[in-house]
Motif scaffolding. Structure first.
Motif, PDB file in Angstrom:
ATOM      1  N   ILE A   1      13.226  41.400  18.184  1.00  0.00           N
ATOM      2  CA  ILE A   1      12.368  42.403  17.560  1.00  0.00           C
ATOM      3  C   ILE A   1      12.244  42.104  16.070  1.00  0.00           C
ATOM      4  O   ILE A   1      13.243  41.932  15.374  1.00  0.00           O
ATOM      5  N   GLY A   2      11.028  42.017  15.569  1.00  0.00           N
ATOM      6  CA  GLY A   2      10.813  41.810  14.140  1.00  0.00           C
ATOM      7  C   GLY A   2      10.175  40.469  13.838  1.00  0.00           C
ATOM      8  O   GLY A   2       9.729  39.740  14.721  1.00  0.00           O
ATOM      9  N   ASP A   3      10.154  40.133  12.531  1.00  0.00           N
ATOM     10  CA  ASP A   3       9.520  38.878  12.117  1.00  0.00           C
ATOM     11  C   ASP A   3      10.561  37.767  12.085  1.00  0.00           C
ATOM     12  O   ASP A   3      11.670  37.917  12.601  1.00  0.00           O
ATOM     13  N   VAL A   4      10.212  36.644  11.464  1.00  0.00           N
ATOM     14  CA  VAL A   4      11.088  35.474  11.482  1.00  0.00           C
ATOM     15  C   VAL A   4      12.451  35.761  10.870  1.00  0.00           C
ATOM     16  O   VAL A   4      13.470  35.193  11.286  1.00  0.00           O
ATOM     17  N   ASP A   5      12.515  36.662   9.882  1.00  0.00           N
ATOM     18  CA  ASP A   5      13.783  36.943   9.210  1.00  0.00           C
ATOM     19  C   ASP A   5      14.671  37.911   9.971  1.00  0.00           C
ATOM     20  O   ASP A   5      15.849  38.050   9.636  1.00  0.00           O
ATOM     21  N   THR A   6      14.118  38.603  10.949  1.00  0.00           N
ATOM     22  CA  THR A   6      14.900  39.626  11.646  1.00  0.00           C
ATOM     23  C   THR A   6      14.930  39.406  13.155  1.00  0.00           C
ATOM     24  O   THR A   6      15.041  40.353  13.934  1.00  0.00           O
ATOM     25  N   GLN A   7      14.841  38.130  13.549  1.00  0.00           N
ATOM     26  CA  GLN A   7      15.065  37.762  14.946  1.00  0.00           C
ATOM     27  C   GLN A   7      16.283  36.836  15.027  1.00  0.00           C
ATOM     28  O   GLN A   7      16.485  35.984  14.167  1.00  0.00           O
ATOM     29  N   TRP A   8      17.049  37.034  16.090  1.00  0.00           N
ATOM     30  CA  TRP A   8      18.231  36.190  16.338  1.00  0.00           C
ATOM     31  C   TRP A   8      18.338  36.027  17.856  1.00  0.00           C
ATOM     32  O   TRP A   8      18.777  36.926  18.559  1.00  0.00           O
ATOM     33  N   LYS A   9      17.890  34.875  18.351  1.00  0.00           N
ATOM     34  CA  LYS A   9      17.820  34.725  19.807  1.00  0.00           C
ATOM     35  C   LYS A   9      17.898  33.263  20.197  1.00  0.00           C
ATOM     36  O   LYS A   9      17.569  32.361  19.407  1.00  0.00           O
ATOM     37  N   TRP A  10      18.369  33.019  21.410  1.00  0.00           N
ATOM     38  CA  TRP A  10      18.318  31.706  22.033  1.00  0.00           C
ATOM     39  C   TRP A  10      18.112  31.896  23.538  1.00  0.00           C
ATOM     40  O   TRP A  10      19.044  32.190  24.282  1.00  0.00           O
TER      41      TRP A  10
ATOM     42  N   TYR B   1      17.569  47.739  15.722  1.00  0.00           N
ATOM     43  CA  TYR B   1      18.225  47.079  16.852  1.00  0.00           C
ATOM     44  C   TYR B   1      18.913  45.785  16.431  1.00  0.00           C
ATOM     45  O   TYR B   1      18.416  45.024  15.608  1.00  0.00           O
ATOM     46  N   GLY B   2      20.063  45.526  17.042  1.00  0.00           N
ATOM     47  CA  GLY B   2      20.736  44.243  16.859  1.00  0.00           C
ATOM     48  C   GLY B   2      21.899  44.294  15.890  1.00  0.00           C
ATOM     49  O   GLY B   2      22.495  45.349  15.637  1.00  0.00           O
ATOM     50  N   LEU B   3      22.228  43.138  15.340  1.00  0.00           N
ATOM     51  CA  LEU B   3      23.418  42.943  14.524  1.00  0.00           C
ATOM     52  C   LEU B   3      23.475  43.888  13.328  1.00  0.00           C
ATOM     53  O   LEU B   3      22.485  44.071  12.615  1.00  0.00           O
TER      54      LEU B   3
ATOM     55  N   LYS C   1      30.704  39.938   7.308  1.00  0.00           N
ATOM     56  CA  LYS C   1      31.574  40.801   8.115  1.00  0.00           C
ATOM     57  C   LYS C   1      30.755  41.377   9.285  1.00  0.00           C
ATOM     58  O   LYS C   1      29.743  42.045   9.065  1.00  0.00           O
ATOM     59  N   ILE C   2      31.200  41.093  10.478  1.00  0.00           N
ATOM     60  CA  ILE C   2      30.470  41.527  11.663  1.00  0.00           C
ATOM     61  C   ILE C   2      31.021  42.887  12.106  1.00  0.00           C
ATOM     62  O   ILE C   2      32.171  42.999  12.516  1.00  0.00           O
ATOM     63  N   GLU C   3      30.171  43.915  12.005  1.00  0.00           N
ATOM     64  CA  GLU C   3      30.607  45.270  12.333  1.00  0.00           C
ATOM     65  C   GLU C   3      30.315  45.634  13.792  1.00  0.00           C
ATOM     66  O   GLU C   3      31.092  46.328  14.444  1.00  0.00           O
ATOM     67  N   GLY C   4      29.188  45.178  14.306  1.00  0.00           N
ATOM     68  CA  GLY C   4      28.792  45.532  15.659  1.00  0.00           C
ATOM     69  C   GLY C   4      27.287  45.453  15.795  1.00  0.00           C
ATOM     70  O   GLY C   4      26.642  44.648  15.129  1.00  0.00           O
ATOM     71  N   TRP C   5      26.727  46.333  16.625  1.00  0.00           N
ATOM     72  CA  TRP C   5      25.268  46.293  16.788  1.00  0.00           C
ATOM     73  C   TRP C   5      24.736  47.693  17.083  1.00  0.00           C
ATOM     74  O   TRP C   5      25.457  48.577  17.568  1.00  0.00           O
ATOM     75  N   ASN C   6      23.465  47.852  16.721  1.00  0.00           N
ATOM     76  CA  ASN C   6      22.796  49.133  16.906  1.00  0.00           C
ATOM     77  C   ASN C   6      21.734  49.056  17.986  1.00  0.00           C
ATOM     78  O   ASN C   6      21.146  47.993  18.238  1.00  0.00           O
ATOM     79  N   GLU C   7      21.489  50.166  18.636  1.00  0.00           N
ATOM     80  CA  GLU C   7      20.559  50.208  19.769  1.00  0.00           C
ATOM     81  C   GLU C   7      19.134  50.526  19.356  1.00  0.00           C
ATOM     82  O   GLU C   7      18.201  50.250  20.104  1.00  0.00           O
TER      83      GLU C   7
END
Length: 430
Positions: free
Chosen positions: A307-316, A350-352, A423-429
């Protein structure tokens, strides 16, 4: 809350490592087991087993490689024995006499790279001398071209650093290329190249015409020691309690234990392994480091985010870059060091959910460190343990990484000198 002070930008003199990071590609990471017995912060006494019960320093040829003539092997093995002994004792040693022409540019690059890593480690607060080491070399290629012999060697090693003597710190997949010529019944090294951080930084800067090897190494060391001093101040602030840690509210917590377990599963102390049944490997495209840490975070429950543009996508979902908001292809942030930092910094909804401006030494197992040099960020690693002293003061991180594959390796022992923490906190829905 205290935010990390942004460091002043220094004049760019040293040319960084080859950085294949294109907006449409997102590759970056230039160039590391076993049992994940929990991920709580650990004191020195609680970690690992020695390479040997007695002090052992050995270079051995691994079975399974190509067969090489003993006369050819002799100067190669001598190179490893000499450089490992110097690095173990952090004692500057002249290695130019291992080369047919000690005054050659390549011999001087080798000398300067060794001097740089020794002096950088001597200036770290932890004692980075080694009690033990076992270096394995595997001969992977031998070519004879008109009398010049090319020998490609893959190095692995497991060492015990003085400040953490009970921890086995391992590296594998380090490529060396030697060129030999025959002199009588013996062989001598004409040139040697190493695919690892400090050697490559110095070599590329020399080739770019920024100075001779010694001058380049001196400038690189000067910049690195400034980074070490700043990081030392940051560590003191953290240990004194002067640095406040931040927390982010999240819908779902990160399973750091699962991420570290995955990180341990996909490294090996002697050979390079990759999870290519599920993902592609990007070692030949600038490095596999961020691909590896993305896989670790996914194993820790962080969902892919298209979800989002190039800066806010993280997928493989596949190897081809695809910036559509669909569960297909991959985004640059999955494989790119800078791109992942941008995603961690800018993603909302959504996400990280991550914190990127906290004290560098406030991290925990499962968090991500990124290394930089000369204002470029080049390498991502995952923290496997936090090392503390008997008073609970933070000493160092142990990390795992890909490209050069490292296992439980001290963060302070790298040739890159600058650090930043994600620092990885979790993820949001939503």
């Amino acid at each position: 809350m205290r935010k990390r002070v942004k460091r002043k930008k220094r004049k760019r003199i040293i040319i960084g490592l080859v950085l294949i990071t294109l907006a449409t590609m997102g590759f970056a990471c230039v160039g590391v087991f076993a049992n994940s017995s929990g991920i709580m912060n650990s004191s020195i006494a609680a970690l690992g087993n020695n390479v040997s019960d007695e002090d052992t320093r050995v270079v051995k040829v691994r079975d399974g490689g190509k067969t090489i003539d003993q006369a050819m092997l002799t100067p190669i093995k001598k190179y490893f024995e000499t450089t490992f002994e110097a690095t173990a004792d952090l004692k500057t040693t002249d290695i130019t006499d291992l080369f047919s022409d000690p005054s050659s540019e390549n011999a001087q690059i080798n000398q300067s790279a060794l001097n740089y890593i020794i002096n950088l480690r001597l200036n770290q607060s932890n004692d980075l001398k080694m009690t033990n080491y076992e270096c394995g070399i595997t001969i992977s290629k031998i070519n004879n071209n008109a009398g010049e012999i090319e020998v490609v060697v893959t190095e692995d090693h497991t060492v015990n650093f003085v400040f953490i003597p009970d921890v086995d710190s391992s590296s594998s997949g380090i490529k060396h290329t030697f060129y030999l010529k025959k002199v009588g019944n013996s062989y001598v090294i004409t040139e040697h190249y190493k695919d690892e951080d400090s050697f490559t930084m110095i070599q590329e800067a020399v080739e770019a015409g920024t100075g001779d090897p010694e001058a380049v190494a001196d400038q690189l060391l000067s910049e690195s020691l400034a980074n070490v001093e700043e990081l030392s101040s940051e560590k003191k602030a953290y240990n004194s309690g002067a640095a406040e840690s931040q927390e982010a509210g999240v819908d779902n917590k990160y399973d750091a234990a699962a991420a570290v377990k995955y990180a341990m599963a996909w490294v090996d102390p002697e050979k390079v392994i990759r999870n290519e049944n599920k993902y592609s490997a990007y070692d030949e495209y600038g490095g596999n480091c961020n691909n590896y840490i993305s896989q670790c975070l996914f194993a820790g429950g962080i969902p892919m985010d298209y979800i989002g543009d190039v800066d806010t996508q993280w997928k493989w979902y596949g190897e081809t870059v695809d910036l559509d908001e669909t569960d297909s292809g991959r985004s640059p942030a999955w494989t790119g060091v800078e791109e992942f930092y941008t995603y961690a910094s800018e993603n909302t909804g959504y996400g990280l959910a991550a914190i990127v401006d906290d004290n560098v030494f406030s991290g925990s197992a499962g968090d991500i460190l990124q290394y930089g040099q000369d204002d470029e960020w080049l390498h991502s690693v995952i923290i496997t343990k936090v090392i503390t002293d008997s008073n609970g003061n933070m000493l160092d991180y142990l990390i795992n990484s890909n490209t050069t594959d490292r296992i439980n390796y001290p963060a302070s022992a790298y040739g890159y000198s600058d650090l930043r923490l994600i620092k990885i906190e979790g993820w949001n829905e939503n």
